[in-house]
Scaffold this motif. Structure first.
Motif, mmCIF file in Angstrom:
data_model
loop_
_atom_site.group_PDB
_atom_site.id
_atom_site.type_symbol
_atom_site.label_atom_id
_atom_site.label_comp_id
_atom_site.label_asym_id
_atom_site.label_seq_id
_atom_site.Cartn_x
_atom_site.Cartn_y
_atom_site.Cartn_z
ATOM 1 N N TRP A 184 0.860 -1.193 0.000
ATOM 2 C CA TRP A 184 0.000 0.000 0.000
ATOM 3 C C TRP A 184 0.892 1.237 0.000
ATOM 4 O O TRP A 184 1.604 1.494 0.951
ATOM 5 C CB TRP A 184 -0.906 0.012 1.237
ATOM 6 C CG TRP A 184 -1.746 -1.215 1.373
ATOM 7 C CD1 TRP A 184 -1.573 -2.246 2.227
ATOM 8 C CD2 TRP A 184 -2.896 -1.536 0.597
ATOM 9 N NE1 TRP A 184 -2.526 -3.209 2.052
ATOM 10 C CE2 TRP A 184 -3.370 -2.800 1.050
ATOM 11 C CE3 TRP A 184 -3.584 -0.902 -0.435
ATOM 12 C CZ2 TRP A 184 -4.482 -3.434 0.510
ATOM 13 C CZ3 TRP A 184 -4.700 -1.538 -0.974
ATOM 14 C CH2 TRP A 184 -5.141 -2.778 -0.502
ATOM 15 N N HIS A 185 0.866 1.952 -1.087
ATOM 16 C CA HIS A 185 1.697 3.149 -1.174
ATOM 17 C C HIS A 185 0.966 4.229 -1.985
ATOM 18 O O HIS A 185 -0.006 3.946 -2.683
ATOM 19 C CB HIS A 185 3.039 2.834 -1.835
ATOM 20 C CG HIS A 185 2.904 2.295 -3.228
ATOM 21 N ND1 HIS A 185 2.962 0.953 -3.513
ATOM 22 C CD2 HIS A 185 2.682 2.916 -4.415
ATOM 23 C CE1 HIS A 185 2.796 0.771 -4.808
ATOM 24 N NE2 HIS A 185 2.621 1.944 -5.374
ATOM 25 N N THR A 186 1.465 5.432 -1.873
ATOM 26 C CA THR A 186 0.899 6.567 -2.589
ATOM 27 C C THR A 186 2.026 7.386 -3.197
ATOM 28 O O THR A 186 3.049 7.632 -2.544
ATOM 29 C CB THR A 186 0.087 7.481 -1.646
ATOM 30 O OG1 THR A 186 -0.966 6.726 -1.070
ATOM 31 C CG2 THR A 186 -0.493 8.661 -2.409
ATOM 32 N N TYR A 187 1.849 7.792 -4.445
ATOM 33 C CA TYR A 187 2.834 8.666 -5.087
ATOM 34 C C TYR A 187 2.472 10.123 -4.796
ATOM 35 O O TYR A 187 1.296 10.495 -4.809
ATOM 36 C CB TYR A 187 2.859 8.422 -6.592
ATOM 37 C CG TYR A 187 3.558 7.140 -6.963
ATOM 38 C CD1 TYR A 187 4.950 7.059 -7.007
ATOM 39 C CD2 TYR A 187 2.822 5.988 -7.260
ATOM 40 C CE1 TYR A 187 5.588 5.871 -7.331
ATOM 41 C CE2 TYR A 187 3.450 4.803 -7.599
ATOM 42 C CZ TYR A 187 4.843 4.754 -7.627
ATOM 43 O OH TYR A 187 5.471 3.577 -7.942
ATOM 44 N N ASP A 188 3.503 10.907 -4.536
ATOM 45 C CA ASP A 188 3.320 12.323 -4.235
ATOM 46 C C ASP A 188 4.144 13.169 -5.200
ATOM 47 O O ASP A 188 5.327 12.895 -5.424
ATOM 48 C CB ASP A 188 3.746 12.630 -2.800
ATOM 49 C CG ASP A 188 2.948 11.847 -1.780
ATOM 50 O OD1 ASP A 188 1.778 12.184 -1.581
ATOM 51 O OD2 ASP A 188 3.501 10.895 -1.209
ATOM 52 N N LEU A 228 0.533 17.360 -4.667
ATOM 53 C CA LEU A 228 -0.501 16.565 -5.327
ATOM 54 C C LEU A 228 -0.204 15.085 -5.079
ATOM 55 O O LEU A 228 0.930 14.636 -5.270
ATOM 56 C CB LEU A 228 -0.502 16.847 -6.830
ATOM 57 C CG LEU A 228 -0.728 18.324 -7.197
ATOM 58 C CD1 LEU A 228 -0.291 18.590 -8.622
ATOM 59 C CD2 LEU A 228 -2.191 18.695 -7.015
ATOM 60 N N CYS A 229 -1.203 14.345 -4.635
ATOM 61 C CA CYS A 229 -0.967 12.937 -4.328
ATOM 62 C C CYS A 229 -2.059 12.061 -4.946
ATOM 63 O O CYS A 229 -3.088 12.558 -5.418
ATOM 64 C CB CYS A 229 -0.898 12.724 -2.824
ATOM 65 S SG CYS A 229 -2.403 13.173 -1.941
ATOM 66 N N GLY A 230 -1.814 10.747 -4.915
ATOM 67 C CA GLY A 230 -2.748 9.802 -5.523
ATOM 68 C C GLY A 230 -2.174 9.240 -6.801
ATOM 69 O O GLY A 230 -1.759 10.003 -7.688
ATOM 70 N N ASP A 231 -2.120 7.931 -6.904
ATOM 71 C CA ASP A 231 -1.469 7.292 -8.044
ATOM 72 C C ASP A 231 -2.018 7.743 -9.392
ATOM 73 O O ASP A 231 -1.265 8.087 -10.304
ATOM 74 C CB ASP A 231 -1.593 5.770 -7.921
ATOM 75 C CG ASP A 231 -0.806 5.224 -6.740
ATOM 76 O OD1 ASP A 231 -0.240 6.037 -5.986
ATOM 77 O OD2 ASP A 231 -0.761 3.998 -6.575
ATOM 78 N N GLU A 232 -3.327 7.761 -9.551
ATOM 79 C CA GLU A 232 -3.918 8.112 -10.840
ATOM 80 C C GLU A 232 -3.657 9.564 -11.207
ATOM 81 O O GLU A 232 -3.310 9.885 -12.345
ATOM 82 C CB GLU A 232 -5.426 7.832 -10.827
ATOM 83 C CG GLU A 232 -5.778 6.350 -10.839
ATOM 84 C CD GLU A 232 -7.267 6.121 -11.024
ATOM 85 O OE1 GLU A 232 -7.956 7.069 -11.459
ATOM 86 O OE2 GLU A 232 -7.737 5.004 -10.750
ATOM 87 N N GLN A 233 -3.842 10.441 -10.231
ATOM 88 C CA GLN A 233 -3.629 11.865 -10.473
ATOM 89 C C GLN A 233 -2.178 12.145 -10.844
ATOM 90 O O GLN A 233 -1.892 12.859 -11.821
ATOM 91 C CB GLN A 233 -4.017 12.675 -9.224
ATOM 92 C CG GLN A 233 -3.718 14.160 -9.345
ATOM 93 C CD GLN A 233 -4.266 14.963 -8.183
ATOM 94 O OE1 GLN A 233 -5.058 15.863 -8.390
ATOM 95 N NE2 GLN A 233 -3.836 14.652 -6.960
ATOM 96 N N VAL A 234 -1.249 11.600 -10.080
ATOM 97 C CA VAL A 234 0.172 11.814 -10.343
ATOM 98 C C VAL A 234 0.560 11.238 -11.699
ATOM 99 O O VAL A 234 1.307 11.854 -12.469
ATOM 100 C CB VAL A 234 1.031 11.196 -9.213
ATOM 101 C CG1 VAL A 234 2.508 11.196 -9.599
ATOM 102 C CG2 VAL A 234 0.820 11.963 -7.909
#
Length: 242
Positions: A184-188, A228-234
């Motif tokens: 479980w990770h998040t791109y920033d 800005l974070c969130g895999d899809e958004q990034v």
């Protein structure tokens, strides 16, 4: 005939140093000083930033706003350049190549102190002298106090080149990170700079609802961050830029 030859050929001037004749010759209209750009030891494409008409130029405008500088004093009068960590010397080399410059890149050791801790870092710097480029950059909104007054020159950049401008800025003053564990990770994605630049990028990315954060709240300056974070958004933003 040059001043040195005059001193050699006229007996009464044999004891004079050639440079002492320049003021007399200029006063009599017999000698005209060359423009500073004509006597540069190194060269650069003085018209590079005259028109921002391709992605490379737009990219370097963005990169320069993030990490470049203008100088207008001493030996570096009407000059510009980049100063990056030596780990990023490839960016300095690419900048030099695109501007068809022969100026050298100097590497040196920088020692700085922050919050009581001393940091030692290898830096690579290029400074180029060009009255034309200096004033072209000024017309694009650059100032000698870029860190506090910078804005993106969107009115001088064609719409189809804006993403390259933003990518250049991001490469200079942005970051991409991943938080969390393997599963479980998040791109920033983060941009940093003046409040004005952050507001412009936020609007370009259609993220006007994202709140800016103070970069260094204790310093009471104009620095802000756009996070800005969130895999899809990034992923979408990176795909658009790159």
């Amino acid at each position: 005939i040059g001043v040195t030859e005059i001193c050699r050929s006229v007996p009464s001037l044999n004891a004079r140093k050639p440079q002492t004749l320049y003021p007399l010759l200029i006063k009599q209209g017999l000698y005209k000083k060359k423009p500073a750009d004509d006597i540069r030891r190194y060269s650069v494409n003085d018209d590079y930033f005259k028109n921002i008409d391709d992605e490379h130029k737009a990219y370097w405008v963005g990169f320069m706003i993030a990490d470049g500088f203008l100088v207008n004093s001493g030996h570096s009068k009407e000059s510009f350049g980049l100063n990056l960590k030596t780990d990023d010397i490839e960016a300095v080399q690419a900048f030099k190549k695109d501007l068809e410059a022969t100026y050298p890149i100097h590497t040196y050791t920088d020692v700085s102190t922050f919050d009581g801790t001393e940091y030692v870092c290898s830096m690579s710097k290029i400074v180029m002298k060009s009255k034309k480029i200096f004033h072209d950059l000024m017309s694009l909104g650059f100032t000698l106090k870029k860190s506090y007054e910078a804005k993106l020159p969107l009115n001088k950049i064609p719409d189809h080149l804006v993403k390259h401008l933003v990518r250049g800025y991001f490469d200079g003053d942005g970051s991409l990170s991943k938080s969390g564990d393997k599963k479980w990770h998040t791109y920033d994605l983060k941009f940093t700079g003046t409040k004005e630049v952050m507001e412009q990028i936020r609007h370009i990315l259609s993220k006007d609802n994202v709140k800016l954060s103070d970069r260094y709240p204790e310093r009471d300056n104009n620095n802000r961050s756009l996070n800005l974070c969130g895999d899809e958004q990034v992923y979408r933003i990176c795909k658009w830029m790159y």
